[in-house]
Design a protein around this motif. Structure first.
Motif, PDB file in Angstrom:
ATOM      1  N   SER A 169       0.828  -1.222   0.000  1.00 25.13           N
ATOM      2  CA  SER A 169       0.000   0.000   0.000  1.00 25.13           C
ATOM      3  C   SER A 169       0.858   1.267   0.000  1.00 25.13           C
ATOM      4  CB  SER A 169      -0.955   0.021   1.194  1.00 25.13           C
ATOM      5  OG  SER A 169      -1.797  -1.100   1.165  1.00 25.13           O
ATOM      6  N   MET A 170       1.832   1.280  -0.913  1.00 28.85           N
ATOM      7  CA  MET A 170       2.705   2.448  -1.026  1.00 28.85           C
ATOM      8  C   MET A 170       3.065   2.683  -2.486  1.00 28.85           C
ATOM      9  SD  MET A 170       6.259   0.800   0.466  1.00 28.85           S
ATOM     10  CE  MET A 170       7.038   2.382   0.499  1.00 28.85           C
ATOM     11  N   SER A 171       3.776   3.752  -2.754  1.00 24.68           N
ATOM     12  CA  SER A 171       4.174   4.055  -4.124  1.00 24.68           C
ATOM     13  C   SER A 171       5.376   3.212  -4.538  1.00 24.68           C
ATOM     14  CB  SER A 171       4.534   5.541  -4.260  1.00 24.68           C
ATOM     15  OG  SER A 171       5.759   5.814  -3.597  1.00 24.68           O
ATOM     16  N   VAL A 193      13.860   0.659   6.187  1.00 21.26           N
ATOM     17  CA  VAL A 193      12.619  -0.101   6.083  1.00 21.26           C
ATOM     18  C   VAL A 193      11.969  -0.155   7.464  1.00 21.26           C
ATOM     19  CG1 VAL A 193      11.589  -2.295   5.410  1.00 21.26           C
ATOM     20  CG2 VAL A 193      13.646  -1.495   4.238  1.00 21.26           C
ATOM     21  N   PRO A 194      10.755   0.389   7.603  1.00 21.54           N
ATOM     22  CA  PRO A 194      10.079   0.335   8.902  1.00 21.54           C
ATOM     23  C   PRO A 194       9.757  -1.104   9.316  1.00 21.54           C
ATOM     24  CG  PRO A 194       8.989   1.896   7.422  1.00 21.54           C
ATOM     25  CD  PRO A 194       9.979   1.128   6.611  1.00 21.54           C
ATOM     26  N   THR A 195       9.641  -1.310  10.609  1.00 26.37           N
ATOM     27  CA  THR A 195       9.348  -2.636  11.143  1.00 26.37           C
ATOM     28  C   THR A 195       8.081  -3.229  10.535  1.00 26.37           C
ATOM     29  OG1 THR A 195      10.408  -2.041  13.218  1.00 26.37           O
ATOM     30  CG2 THR A 195       8.943  -3.940  13.264  1.00 26.37           C
ATOM     31  N   ALA A 196       7.031  -2.440  10.412  1.00 20.25           N
ATOM     32  CA  ALA A 196       5.771  -2.944   9.850  1.00 20.25           C
ATOM     33  C   ALA A 196       5.963  -3.434   8.422  1.00 20.25           C
ATOM     34  CB  ALA A 196       4.690  -1.869   9.902  1.00 20.25           C
ATOM     35  N   ILE A 237       7.819  -6.816   8.447  1.00 20.37           N
ATOM     36  CA  ILE A 237       6.888  -7.906   8.762  1.00 20.37           C
ATOM     37  C   ILE A 237       6.069  -8.271   7.533  1.00 20.37           C
ATOM     38  CG2 ILE A 237       4.833  -8.518  10.114  1.00 20.37           C
ATOM     39  CD1 ILE A 237       6.077  -6.784  12.398  1.00 20.37           C
ATOM     40  N   LYS A 238       5.545  -7.278   6.831  1.00 23.74           N
ATOM     41  CA  LYS A 238       4.752  -7.559   5.630  1.00 23.74           C
ATOM     42  C   LYS A 238       5.593  -8.248   4.566  1.00 23.74           C
ATOM     43  CE  LYS A 238       1.319  -3.935   6.244  1.00 23.74           C
ATOM     44  NZ  LYS A 238       0.748  -2.684   5.708  1.00 23.74           N
ATOM     45  N   LEU A 239       6.835  -7.803   4.382  1.00 23.07           N
ATOM     46  CA  LEU A 239       7.705  -8.454   3.395  1.00 23.07           C
ATOM     47  C   LEU A 239       7.963  -9.908   3.778  1.00 23.07           C
ATOM     48  CD1 LEU A 239      10.274  -5.582   2.700  1.00 23.07           C
ATOM     49  CD2 LEU A 239       8.582  -6.509   1.084  1.00 23.07           C
ATOM     50  N   SER A 240       8.141 -10.180   5.069  1.00 23.18           N
ATOM     51  CA  SER A 240       8.371 -11.567   5.496  1.00 23.18           C
ATOM     52  C   SER A 240       7.151 -12.430   5.204  1.00 23.18           C
ATOM     53  CB  SER A 240       8.758 -11.641   6.972  1.00 23.18           C
ATOM     54  OG  SER A 240       7.652 -11.493   7.821  1.00 23.18           O
ATOM     55  N   LEU A 241       5.963 -11.840   5.318  1.00 26.05           N
ATOM     56  CA  LEU A 241       4.741 -12.580   5.006  1.00 26.05           C
ATOM     57  C   LEU A 241       4.574 -12.763   3.493  1.00 26.05           C
ATOM     58  CD1 LEU A 241       2.360 -10.870   7.586  1.00 26.05           C
ATOM     59  CD2 LEU A 241       3.297 -13.184   7.715  1.00 26.05           C
ATOM     60  N   ILE A 242       4.874 -11.745   2.728  1.00 25.91           N
ATOM     61  CA  ILE A 242       4.764 -11.832   1.264  1.00 25.91           C
ATOM     62  C   ILE A 242       5.672 -12.925   0.725  1.00 25.91           C
ATOM     63  CG2 ILE A 242       5.309 -10.634  -0.907  1.00 25.91           C
ATOM     64  CD1 ILE A 242       4.394  -8.014   0.527  1.00 25.91           C
ATOM     65  N   TYR A 243       6.933 -12.933   1.183  1.00 26.65           N
ATOM     66  CA  TYR A 243       7.924 -13.875   0.645  1.00 26.65           C
ATOM     67  C   TYR A 243       8.043 -15.157   1.456  1.00 26.65           C
ATOM     68  CZ  TYR A 243       9.291  -9.831  -2.122  1.00 26.65           C
ATOM     69  OH  TYR A 243       9.295  -8.757  -2.972  1.00 26.65           O
ATOM     70  N   ASN A 244       7.306 -15.249   2.560  1.00 29.75           N
ATOM     71  CA  ASN A 244       7.341 -16.427   3.430  1.00 29.75           C
ATOM     72  C   ASN A 244       8.761 -16.734   3.907  1.00 29.75           C
ATOM     73  OD1 ASN A 244       6.020 -18.442   4.872  1.00 29.75           O
ATOM     74  ND2 ASN A 244       6.440 -19.964   3.295  1.00 29.75           N
ATOM     75  N   THR A 272      -2.689 -10.602  14.279  1.00 34.39           N
ATOM     76  CA  THR A 272      -3.963 -10.665  13.570  1.00 34.39           C
ATOM     77  C   THR A 272      -3.867 -10.332  12.090  1.00 34.39           C
ATOM     78  OG1 THR A 272      -4.466  -8.376  14.160  1.00 34.39           O
ATOM     79  CG2 THR A 272      -5.285 -10.103  15.641  1.00 34.39           C
ATOM     80  N   GLU A 273      -2.751  -9.791  11.656  1.00 31.93           N
ATOM     81  CA  GLU A 273      -2.654  -9.398  10.256  1.00 31.93           C
ATOM     82  C   GLU A 273      -2.468 -10.625   9.369  1.00 31.93           C
ATOM     83  OE1 GLU A 273      -0.253  -6.384   7.370  1.00 31.93           O
ATOM     84  OE2 GLU A 273      -0.432  -6.013   9.489  1.00 31.93           O
ATOM     85  N   THR A 274      -3.197 -10.668   8.286  1.00 27.33           N
ATOM     86  CA  THR A 274      -3.038 -11.768   7.329  1.00 27.33           C
ATOM     87  C   THR A 274      -2.140 -11.296   6.213  1.00 27.33           C
ATOM     88  OG1 THR A 274      -5.018 -11.062   6.161  1.00 27.33           O
ATOM     89  CG2 THR A 274      -5.283 -12.783   7.823  1.00 27.33           C
ATOM     90  N   PRO A 275      -1.371 -12.203   5.640  1.00 24.87           N
ATOM     91  CA  PRO A 275      -0.462 -11.790   4.574  1.00 24.87           C
ATOM     92  C   PRO A 275      -1.231 -11.334   3.345  1.00 24.87           C
ATOM     93  CG  PRO A 275      -0.440 -14.168   4.832  1.00 24.87           C
ATOM     94  CD  PRO A 275      -1.290 -13.622   5.932  1.00 24.87           C
ATOM     95  N   PRO A 276      -0.700 -10.334   2.632  1.00 22.27           N
ATOM     96  CA  PRO A 276      -1.356  -9.919   1.400  1.00 22.27           C
ATOM     97  C   PRO A 276      -1.292 -11.033   0.386  1.00 22.27           C
ATOM     98  CG  PRO A 276       0.682  -8.679   1.777  1.00 22.27           C
ATOM     99  CD  PRO A 276       0.488  -9.601   2.935  1.00 22.27           C
ATOM    100  N   LYS A 277      -2.304 -11.135  -0.444  1.00 19.36           N
ATOM    101  CA  LYS A 277      -2.355 -12.182  -1.451  1.00 19.36           C
ATOM    102  C   LYS A 277      -1.757 -11.690  -2.753  1.00 19.36           C
ATOM    103  CE  LYS A 277      -6.303 -14.272   0.584  1.00 19.36           C
ATOM    104  NZ  LYS A 277      -6.959 -15.446   0.664  1.00 19.36           N
TER     105      LYS A 277
END
Length: 85
Positions: free
Chosen positions: A24-26, A40-43, A46-53, A76-81
């Motif tokens: 959700s960024m440019s 790279v912010p912590t959030a 975390i999202k990158l770790s979920l995206i790339y597993n 509670t956050e689910t990884p982006p699809k």
């Protein structure tokens, strides 16, 4: 770290604009993470770790083991699809 996130993206055959969309960024903002121009912010880590597993430790270069730890039941956050859009 910056080369790792670029390598993960390229290994996944994803363009920067797609990863930026998942975060959700440019595309320009994301590009600055890959070049090291911006930290790279912590959030985002975390999202990158979920995206790339992969583990955040792997992204940070603390380990060469890609395997993620089990996600806490309190997280509670689910990884982006990844989708074809």
């Amino acid at each position: 770290m910056y080369q790792r996130i670029k390598d993960l993206r390229e290994d996944s055959d994803l363009p920067q604009r797609e990863v930026a969309r998942l975060l959700s960024m440019s595309q320009t903002g994301y590009s600055k993470y890959e070049t090291g121009e911006n930290d790279v912010p912590t959030a985002v880590l975390i999202k990158l770790s979920l995206i790339y597993n992969v583990s955040v430790d792997y992204i940070l270069g603390l380990t060469d083991c890609k395997e993620r730890y089990p996600v806490s039941r309190h997280f509670t956050e689910t990884p982006p699809k990844l989708t074809d859009s």
